[in-house]
Design an enzyme around this catalytic site. Structure first.
Site, PDB file in Angstrom:
ATOM      1  N   LEU A 136     -16.501  31.630  29.680  1.00  0.00           N
ATOM      2  CA  LEU A 136     -15.607  31.961  28.569  1.00  0.00           C
ATOM      3  C   LEU A 136     -15.967  33.332  27.995  1.00  0.00           C
ATOM      4  O   LEU A 136     -17.062  33.844  28.234  1.00  0.00           O
ATOM      5  CB  LEU A 136     -15.730  30.870  27.499  1.00  0.00           C
ATOM      6  N   PRO A 137     -15.044  33.924  27.202  1.00  0.00           N
ATOM      7  CA  PRO A 137     -15.300  35.298  26.752  1.00  0.00           C
ATOM      8  C   PRO A 137     -16.552  35.453  25.879  1.00  0.00           C
ATOM      9  O   PRO A 137     -17.363  36.334  26.133  1.00  0.00           O
ATOM     10  CB  PRO A 137     -14.035  35.654  25.962  1.00  0.00           C
ATOM     11  N   THR A 186     -21.502  35.220  28.787  1.00  0.00           N
ATOM     12  CA  THR A 186     -22.553  36.020  28.144  1.00  0.00           C
ATOM     13  C   THR A 186     -22.410  35.853  26.643  1.00  0.00           C
ATOM     14  O   THR A 186     -21.401  36.278  26.059  1.00  0.00           O
ATOM     15  CB  THR A 186     -22.424  37.512  28.514  1.00  0.00           C
ATOM     16  N   LYS A 195     -29.922  38.819  30.348  1.00  0.00           N
ATOM     17  CA  LYS A 195     -28.571  39.349  30.617  1.00  0.00           C
ATOM     18  C   LYS A 195     -28.204  40.477  29.650  1.00  0.00           C
ATOM     19  O   LYS A 195     -27.646  41.506  30.059  1.00  0.00           O
ATOM     20  CB  LYS A 195     -27.562  38.193  30.531  1.00  0.00           C
ATOM     21  N   LYS A 223     -18.901  43.678  23.194  1.00  0.00           N
ATOM     22  CA  LYS A 223     -19.480  42.404  22.722  1.00  0.00           C
ATOM     23  C   LYS A 223     -20.945  42.325  23.129  1.00  0.00           C
ATOM     24  O   LYS A 223     -21.819  42.018  22.324  1.00  0.00           O
ATOM     25  CB  LYS A 223     -18.688  41.240  23.324  1.00  0.00           C
TER      26      LYS A 223
HETATM   27  P1  NAD Z   1     -11.781  37.010  30.879  1.00  0.00           P
HETATM   28  O1  NAD Z   1     -11.335  37.388  29.522  1.00  0.00           O
HETATM   29  O2  NAD Z   1     -11.151  37.631  32.085  1.00  0.00           O
HETATM   30  O3  NAD Z   1     -11.650  35.410  31.086  1.00  0.00           O
HETATM   31  C1  NAD Z   1     -11.931  34.471  30.103  1.00  0.00           C
HETATM   32  C2  NAD Z   1     -11.015  33.258  30.352  1.00  0.00           C
HETATM   33  O4  NAD Z   1     -11.381  32.234  29.417  1.00  0.00           O
HETATM   34  C3  NAD Z   1      -9.544  33.564  30.138  1.00  0.00           C
HETATM   35  O5  NAD Z   1      -8.814  33.168  31.289  1.00  0.00           O
HETATM   36  C4  NAD Z   1      -9.174  32.730  28.900  1.00  0.00           C
HETATM   37  O6  NAD Z   1      -7.840  32.246  28.937  1.00  0.00           O
HETATM   38  C5  NAD Z   1     -10.179  31.594  29.009  1.00  0.00           C
HETATM   39  N1  NAD Z   1     -10.416  30.884  27.758  1.00  0.00           N
HETATM   40  C6  NAD Z   1     -10.705  31.397  26.533  1.00  0.00           C
HETATM   41  N2  NAD Z   1     -10.911  30.404  25.643  1.00  0.00           N
HETATM   42  C7  NAD Z   1     -10.755  29.240  26.322  1.00  0.00           C
HETATM   43  C8  NAD Z   1     -10.839  27.876  25.959  1.00  0.00           C
HETATM   44  N3  NAD Z   1     -11.110  27.491  24.720  1.00  0.00           N
HETATM   45  N4  NAD Z   1     -10.611  26.950  26.929  1.00  0.00           N
HETATM   46  C9  NAD Z   1     -10.322  27.316  28.201  1.00  0.00           C
HETATM   47  N5  NAD Z   1     -10.229  28.609  28.607  1.00  0.00           N
HETATM   48  C10 NAD Z   1     -10.433  29.546  27.678  1.00  0.00           C
HETATM   49  O7  NAD Z   1     -13.365  37.240  30.896  1.00  0.00           O
HETATM   50  P2  NAD Z   1     -14.315  37.471  32.177  1.00  0.00           P
HETATM   51  O8  NAD Z   1     -14.309  38.900  32.546  1.00  0.00           O
HETATM   52  O9  NAD Z   1     -13.998  36.424  33.205  1.00  0.00           O
HETATM   53  O10 NAD Z   1     -15.727  37.191  31.494  1.00  0.00           O
HETATM   54  C11 NAD Z   1     -16.169  35.876  31.147  1.00  0.00           C
HETATM   55  C12 NAD Z   1     -17.598  35.974  30.674  1.00  0.00           C
HETATM   56  O11 NAD Z   1     -18.413  36.535  31.710  1.00  0.00           O
HETATM   57  C13 NAD Z   1     -17.796  36.870  29.433  1.00  0.00           C
HETATM   58  O12 NAD Z   1     -18.755  36.309  28.602  1.00  0.00           O
HETATM   59  C14 NAD Z   1     -18.266  38.188  30.056  1.00  0.00           C
HETATM   60  O13 NAD Z   1     -19.057  38.922  29.120  1.00  0.00           O
HETATM   61  C15 NAD Z   1     -19.070  37.692  31.239  1.00  0.00           C
HETATM   62  N6  NAD Z   1     -19.175  38.622  32.378  1.00  0.00           N
HETATM   63  C16 NAD Z   1     -18.100  39.323  32.812  1.00  0.00           C
HETATM   64  C17 NAD Z   1     -18.232  40.192  33.919  1.00  0.00           C
HETATM   65  C18 NAD Z   1     -17.069  40.995  34.446  1.00  0.00           C
HETATM   66  O14 NAD Z   1     -17.305  41.902  35.277  1.00  0.00           O
HETATM   67  N7  NAD Z   1     -15.841  40.712  34.049  1.00  0.00           N
HETATM   68  C19 NAD Z   1     -19.467  40.318  34.551  1.00  0.00           C
HETATM   69  C20 NAD Z   1     -20.543  39.556  34.101  1.00  0.00           C
HETATM   70  C21 NAD Z   1     -20.383  38.707  33.012  1.00  0.00           C
END
Ligand code: NAD
Length: 297
Positions: free
Chosen positions: A65-66, A96, A171, A246
């Site tokens: 999740l975000p 994260t 992380k 964030k």
């Molecule tokens: P994103 O915004 O693409 O995806 C998050 C998903 O969570 C969305 O599809 C959203 O609809 C869903 N969501 C939000 N609240 C929800 C809920 N209550 N129930 C169900 N679904 C819900 O984010 P991301 O890029 O996939 O990143 C996710 C996590 O991973 C974050 O914490 C980010 O910091 C971490 N991260 C991201 C990357 C990257 O390269 N994108 C790399 C490493 C870590």
């Protein structure tokens, strides 16, 4: 093979869940976005209308999740999953979030005899798609050992950093360094190009020299230098500036609490905040390149 509920199918969670399906697990998914759920159904996952329904009968629940507030809303409180999961269900959060938020969820899980692991990832969307993520885990040794075979379906390097919250600490240290490296890489490329150098030639020189680093080597921020990275598709997809901010905020808050000086991290945070404030929050974080070359937008 395990029965797994996967919640949060964004840029990272989508391909991670798809890899669990490929690895032969029985995966049920949930996301607030119908489009994200449909994409996973096409990849062979089942779906449910709520997080709780997805978790029904699961041996393992994974969330991606975000931010911390989303993780707390899914797990805590009367409607949260922890109040309803059977004892012993393995819970893995790969988002994260702040170490203290992860510890709070771990504590609530412990009170219900539910093993919990914070397991944030590194490796970006490319690593998620290729199934070669690095997992950085915090939690008990037994929980780590139970989770490892499942995490191996999505990643290559699975680390046990220590007790609850340790995965998140490692992380946020990593991402603070990544932000500094991406800003530094963009700055060096912009300086070279202002001097008439070809960004591809300069990149190759720095890759083979002491300036080589992950941002330059596999995630080049200059448009057109590298295929398949966000810079070559107008900074779409990837790791959003807003998410990097964030993480820099998490590093900053943690540094204040621990009296740890982070002048480079604080500068990177300011740069990325300024960049977000100029309307770039939904672009990949390598778009910080544009901050140095606004004329090339
Ligand atoms: P994103 O915004 O693409 O995806 C998050 C998903 O969570 C969305 O599809 C959203 O609809 C869903 N969501 C939000 N609240 C929800 C809920 N209550 N129930 C169900 N679904 C819900 O984010 P991301 O890029 O996939 O990143 C996710 C996590 O991973 C974050 O914490 C980010 O910091 C971490 N991260 C991201 C990357 C990257 O390269 N994108 C790399 C490493 C870590």
């Amino acid at each position: 093979m395990a029965k797994i509920a996967f919640i949060g199918l964004g840029n990272m969670g989508g391909p991670m869940a798809a890899n669990l399906v490929k690895a032969g697990h029985d995966v049920t998914v949930f996301d607030l976005s119908d489009a994200a759920v449909k994409a996973l159904e096409a990849d062979g996952a089942s779906s449910a209308g709520t997080a709780r329904a997805a978790a029904g009968g699961a041996e393992c629940v994974i969330t991606m999740l975000p931010a911390g507030q989303h993780v707390e809303s899914v797990y805590l409180g009367e409607g949260g999953l922890l109040a309803h999961l059977p004892e012993g269900t393995l819970v893995i959060d790969s988002s994260t979030i702040a170490p203290e938020t992860a510890r709070g969820v771990a504590e609530a899980a412990r009170a219900r005899n539910i093993p919990f692991l914070d397991a944030p990832v590194s490796g970006g969307v490319g690593g998620a798609k290729a199934g070669i993520l690095t997992f950085i885990c915090g939690g008990g040794e037994d929980t780590f050992n139970k989770a490892k075979p499942i995490l191996e379906g999505m990643g290559k390097n699975i680390f046990h950093a220590g007790d609850h919250g340790s995965g998140q600490v490692a992380k946020i240290c990593n991402n603070m360094m990544l932000a500094i490296l991406m800003a530094g890489t963009s700055e060096a490329l912009a300086l070279g190009v202002k001097n008439g150098l070809d960004p591809a030639v300069l990149s190759e020189i720095m890759k083979q020299s002491s300036g080589g680093n992950w941002a330059l080597n596999v995630y080049n921020p200059w448009p057109g230098v590298m295929d398949g990275v966000p810079a070559s598709r107008d900074y779409q997809g990837g790791f959003l500036v807003n998410l990097m901010n964030k993480d820099l905020g998490l590093a900053f808050d943690n540094a204040v609490k621990n009296h740890a000086p982070i002048p480079m991290g604080a500068l990177a945070r300011n740069l990325f905040e300024l960049h977000a404030g100029q309307g770039n929050g939904e672009l990949d974080f390598s778009s910080i390149q544009r901050f140095y070359c606004p004329e090339d937008k």
